[in-house]
Motif scaffolding. Sequence first.
Motif, mmCIF file in Angstrom:
data_model
loop_
_atom_site.group_PDB
_atom_site.id
_atom_site.type_symbol
_atom_site.label_atom_id
_atom_site.label_comp_id
_atom_site.label_asym_id
_atom_site.label_seq_id
_atom_site.Cartn_x
_atom_site.Cartn_y
_atom_site.Cartn_z
ATOM 1 N N MET A 204 0.841 -1.196 0.000
ATOM 2 C CA MET A 204 0.000 0.000 0.000
ATOM 3 C C MET A 204 0.885 1.258 0.000
ATOM 4 O O MET A 204 1.854 1.346 0.737
ATOM 5 N N SER A 205 0.554 2.212 -0.853
ATOM 6 C CA SER A 205 1.359 3.425 -0.954
ATOM 7 C C SER A 205 1.131 4.337 0.242
ATOM 8 O O SER A 205 0.034 4.417 0.769
ATOM 9 N N THR A 206 2.168 5.002 0.651
ATOM 10 C CA THR A 206 1.988 6.026 1.678
ATOM 11 C C THR A 206 1.556 7.315 0.989
ATOM 12 O O THR A 206 1.705 7.476 -0.228
ATOM 13 N N LEU A 207 1.058 8.231 1.800
ATOM 14 C CA LEU A 207 0.637 9.519 1.245
ATOM 15 C C LEU A 207 1.817 10.227 0.577
ATOM 16 O O LEU A 207 1.678 10.814 -0.500
ATOM 17 N N ASP A 208 2.999 10.156 1.206
ATOM 18 C CA ASP A 208 4.180 10.817 0.629
ATOM 19 C C ASP A 208 4.512 10.257 -0.754
ATOM 20 O O ASP A 208 4.837 11.010 -1.671
ATOM 21 N N ARG B 216 4.442 11.102 -6.575
ATOM 22 C CA ARG B 216 4.079 10.677 -7.941
ATOM 23 C C ARG B 216 3.145 11.693 -8.588
ATOM 24 O O ARG B 216 3.250 11.988 -9.778
ATOM 25 N N TRP B 217 2.233 12.214 -7.796
ATOM 26 C CA TRP B 217 1.299 13.236 -8.309
ATOM 27 C C TRP B 217 2.073 14.480 -8.771
ATOM 28 O O TRP B 217 1.840 15.004 -9.859
ATOM 29 N N ALA B 218 3.010 14.922 -7.917
ATOM 30 C CA ALA B 218 3.791 16.121 -8.246
ATOM 31 C C ALA B 218 4.608 15.898 -9.521
ATOM 32 O O ALA B 218 4.738 16.793 -10.355
ATOM 33 N N LEU C 135 2.457 8.805 -2.851
ATOM 34 C CA LEU C 135 1.424 9.233 -3.800
ATOM 35 C C LEU C 135 1.597 10.698 -4.188
ATOM 36 O O LEU C 135 1.491 11.054 -5.362
ATOM 37 N N LEU C 136 1.875 11.521 -3.187
ATOM 38 C CA LEU C 136 2.043 12.955 -3.480
ATOM 39 C C LEU C 136 3.261 13.187 -4.374
ATOM 40 O O LEU C 136 3.227 14.033 -5.266
ATOM 41 N N LEU D 199 -6.269 10.431 -5.490
ATOM 42 C CA LEU D 199 -5.533 11.543 -4.884
ATOM 43 C C LEU D 199 -5.878 12.857 -5.584
ATOM 44 O O LEU D 199 -6.090 13.879 -4.935
ATOM 45 N N LEU E 164 -5.769 6.294 4.169
ATOM 46 C CA LEU E 164 -4.377 5.972 4.477
ATOM 47 C C LEU E 164 -4.106 6.330 5.929
ATOM 48 O O LEU E 164 -4.763 7.205 6.491
ATOM 49 N N LYS F 108 3.837 14.181 -12.013
ATOM 50 C CA LYS F 108 2.963 14.304 -13.187
ATOM 51 C C LYS F 108 2.664 15.764 -13.537
ATOM 52 O O LYS F 108 2.431 16.090 -14.690
ATOM 53 N N GLN F 109 2.617 16.621 -12.505
ATOM 54 C CA GLN F 109 2.236 18.021 -12.749
ATOM 55 C C GLN F 109 3.433 18.898 -13.112
ATOM 56 O O GLN F 109 3.261 19.955 -13.698
ATOM 57 N N ARG F 110 4.607 18.446 -12.708
ATOM 58 C CA ARG F 110 5.810 19.279 -12.878
ATOM 59 C C ARG F 110 6.111 19.512 -14.360
ATOM 60 O O ARG F 110 5.827 18.657 -15.198
ATOM 61 N N LEU G 217 4.539 20.404 -4.923
ATOM 62 C CA LEU G 217 4.966 20.648 -6.302
ATOM 63 C C LEU G 217 6.093 21.679 -6.368
ATOM 64 O O LEU G 217 7.060 21.509 -7.099
#
Lengths: 73, 176
Positions: free
Chosen positions: A1-5, A10-12, A7-8, B115, B171, A14-16, B135
Amino acid sequence: MSTLDDLLARWAQKQRLTPAQSSAVRQAVLSAARAEDEMDVDWLRHLLRPVTVLLDGPHGLHEVLSQGYARGF
Amino acid sequence: MRQGDRRQRFDELYVEHHAALHAFFFARTGDVELAQDLLQELFVRAWRSIASLETLPAERRRFWLYSVARNLVVDAYRRRGAGQAAQERLQRLILPGHVDAAEHLAVEGEALAELDAAIRALPWDLREVLVLNVLGQNTSAEIGEIVGRPAGTVRYQLAQARRLLSDALRLEEPVS
């Protein structure tokens, strides 16, 4: 299971901005800046046109003044 | 200033600040294309002022950049003639380009899609500090300067944002 860190992060990712996007923005800025610099030269030339026309024309001020000066004003 | 020097100063400024400023624009607008346009406009202005920026201490230079950035965001929404619509947009958006949820699920995977939705659902002030942190990779103190809130408030808001995201994603947040 992914931690919030995780996931965040990976999310960042994608946006960068990608290096290509980052470079494209920089190039666009430099092109705009170059166009502005060139435009400024044109603007200055336009502003000085009444004077340059007098100086450079067929019966230009430069010539008239030179003749007058030569005649011993 | 010689053209070569000007270009070098500009490149240094761009390398140092563009990623964090992009995050700022993204945090404020939630629109990836608008964020890039505003980033470009900001650095055009920086180019024009590069000689005077060069003379400023790093902190003042940064202050100048974010002041102009804030004004550009306000101008962008004013140009769009959408005071209320802008607020609604800020409330609604964080994802680039209104990506269709189903398509996003397929492309990014369920966890990231969840997310995205959870970030989108955060109150705007929490979302702003979170995006600037995650970000833009800004510290709480830096975010505080950017958004005009005390660093302690930013830390609290970051913790709150993370808690809301953890709850939404079911989570467990490590106890700090």
